[in-house]
Write a protein that holds these residues in place. Structure first.
Motif, mmCIF file in Angstrom:
data_model
loop_
_atom_site.group_PDB
_atom_site.id
_atom_site.type_symbol
_atom_site.label_atom_id
_atom_site.label_comp_id
_atom_site.label_asym_id
_atom_site.label_seq_id
_atom_site.Cartn_x
_atom_site.Cartn_y
_atom_site.Cartn_z
ATOM 1 N N ASP A 52 0.819 -1.208 0.000
ATOM 2 C CA ASP A 52 0.000 0.000 0.000
ATOM 3 C C ASP A 52 0.855 1.261 0.000
ATOM 4 O O ASP A 52 0.479 2.274 -0.590
ATOM 5 C CB ASP A 52 -0.913 0.004 1.237
ATOM 6 C CG ASP A 52 -1.868 -1.166 1.247
ATOM 7 O OD1 ASP A 52 -2.695 -1.258 0.321
ATOM 8 O OD2 ASP A 52 -1.786 -2.008 2.163
ATOM 9 N N ILE A 53 1.997 1.194 0.689
ATOM 10 C CA ILE A 53 2.885 2.347 0.795
ATOM 11 C C ILE A 53 4.321 1.883 0.602
ATOM 12 O O ILE A 53 4.744 0.889 1.205
ATOM 13 C CB ILE A 53 2.750 3.035 2.174
ATOM 14 C CG1 ILE A 53 1.314 3.475 2.426
ATOM 15 C CG2 ILE A 53 3.695 4.240 2.267
ATOM 16 C CD1 ILE A 53 1.096 4.087 3.803
ATOM 17 N N LEU A 186 2.225 6.215 -2.335
ATOM 18 C CA LEU A 186 0.959 5.544 -2.056
ATOM 19 C C LEU A 186 0.498 4.835 -3.320
ATOM 20 O O LEU A 186 0.512 5.436 -4.401
ATOM 21 C CB LEU A 186 -0.114 6.549 -1.629
ATOM 22 C CG LEU A 186 0.253 7.594 -0.569
ATOM 23 C CD1 LEU A 186 -0.964 8.479 -0.288
ATOM 24 C CD2 LEU A 186 0.754 6.935 0.693
ATOM 25 N N ARG A 191 -5.598 6.668 -1.336
ATOM 26 C CA ARG A 191 -6.117 7.856 -0.648
ATOM 27 C C ARG A 191 -7.619 7.748 -0.388
ATOM 28 O O ARG A 191 -8.123 8.252 0.633
ATOM 29 C CB ARG A 191 -5.808 9.117 -1.462
ATOM 30 C CG ARG A 191 -6.328 10.396 -0.831
ATOM 31 C CD ARG A 191 -5.846 11.621 -1.575
ATOM 32 N NE ARG A 191 -4.426 11.862 -1.363
ATOM 33 C CZ ARG A 191 -3.931 12.523 -0.317
ATOM 34 N NH1 ARG A 191 -4.746 12.975 0.630
ATOM 35 N NH2 ARG A 191 -2.639 12.718 -0.219
ATOM 36 N N LEU A 199 -2.927 10.603 6.380
ATOM 37 C CA LEU A 199 -2.101 10.995 5.248
ATOM 38 C C LEU A 199 -1.501 12.379 5.459
ATOM 39 O O LEU A 199 -0.356 12.641 5.067
ATOM 40 C CB LEU A 199 -2.913 10.953 3.954
ATOM 41 C CG LEU A 199 -3.413 9.567 3.519
ATOM 42 C CD1 LEU A 199 -4.145 9.673 2.183
ATOM 43 C CD2 LEU A 199 -2.263 8.567 3.415
#
Length: 241
Positions: A52-53, A186, A191, A199
């Motif tokens: 995811d990141i 990201l 988001r 965030l």
């Protein structure tokens, strides 16, 4: 409880950085899983949604990521690449390539050294001692004990910059003034799935080269786990506040 998967390069530096970022994520109610990645695996892992990141990518070095629609946020620290030397060698101002016995560097630095050779042609005369990131510290300790005087080209942050072994040499910037920035990536669409406040916190998170070098030293030299090192930093134990 949901969880987010953080991908990072399989080095002590990046693992510690990922753990520092994870503490912010966990404070916002998300659990965290980790994925160790090779340099060539990062983009595919983002594209496939396996992570995811990504913590972290260096820009503009990793600009290829921008073309795939993933979002880049934050400014964790600014990697630097300068020639340096053992402080005991006492080179400092007025140094010249002929003062050194060899050129010690990591493989990823080689392209920058080759470009710098246009400015300092005598660099080509030095024998190249190419080591892994993990071997920088023991190799330089060995050189110091043996009275050797290598010219050093390694990225900062690094554990060795948490010691007083090296001094940065003037006029030795291998990036020619270009600013590198370590940022979070990201995966596309993330988001819309997570809390905006989290965030926002990640976007303003700052670590600095000094903190990252301390974290790297804690993990690679002192033997801490990445999560333990991140907690120690957060509690002000790695660097006095």
């Amino acid at each position: 409880m949901s969880y987010l998967t953080i991908g990072h390069l399989y080095t002590a530096l990046h693992a510690a950085c990922a753990s520092g970022v994870a503490r912010v994520i966990e404070a916002n109610g998300e659990a965290v899983a980790y994925a160790d990645l090779g340099p060539d695996e990062r983009l595919q892992a983002l594209d496939d949604g396996e992570i995811d990141i990504l913590v972290s990518a260096w820009f503009p070095q990793d600009d290829a990521i921008l073309a795939r629609g993933h979002e880049v946020i934050g400014s964790l620290y600014h990697p630097e690449l300068n020639f340096s030397a053992l402080k005991k060698a006492g080179k400092g101002a007025g140094w010249k390539v002929g003062d050194f016995t060899s050129l010690l560097m990591t493989e990823d630095v080689r392209p920058y050294v080759e470009k710098m050779s246009e400015r300092y042609p005598s660099l080509k005369d030095l024998s190249h001692d190419v080591v892994t990131v993990e071997d920088v510290m023991p190799r330089l300790q060995q050189a110091e004990t043996a009275g050797e005087c290598p010219l050093v080209a390694i990225w900062q942050p690094h554990a060795i910059f948490h010691t007083d072994m090296l001094e940065i040499l003037p006029n030795g910037d291998l990036l020619s003034g270009q600013v590198q920035t370590a940022r979070l990536v990201l995966r596309k669409g993330l988001r819309d799935e997570v809390d905006e406040d989290m965030l926002d916190e990640l976007s303003i998170m700052m670590l600095s080269n000094k903190v990252m070098s301390a974290l790297d030293h804690a993990v690679s030299i002192d033997g801490m786990g990445p999560e333990e090192a991140a907690e120690s930093w957060q509690r002000g134990r790695l660097i006095p506040r």
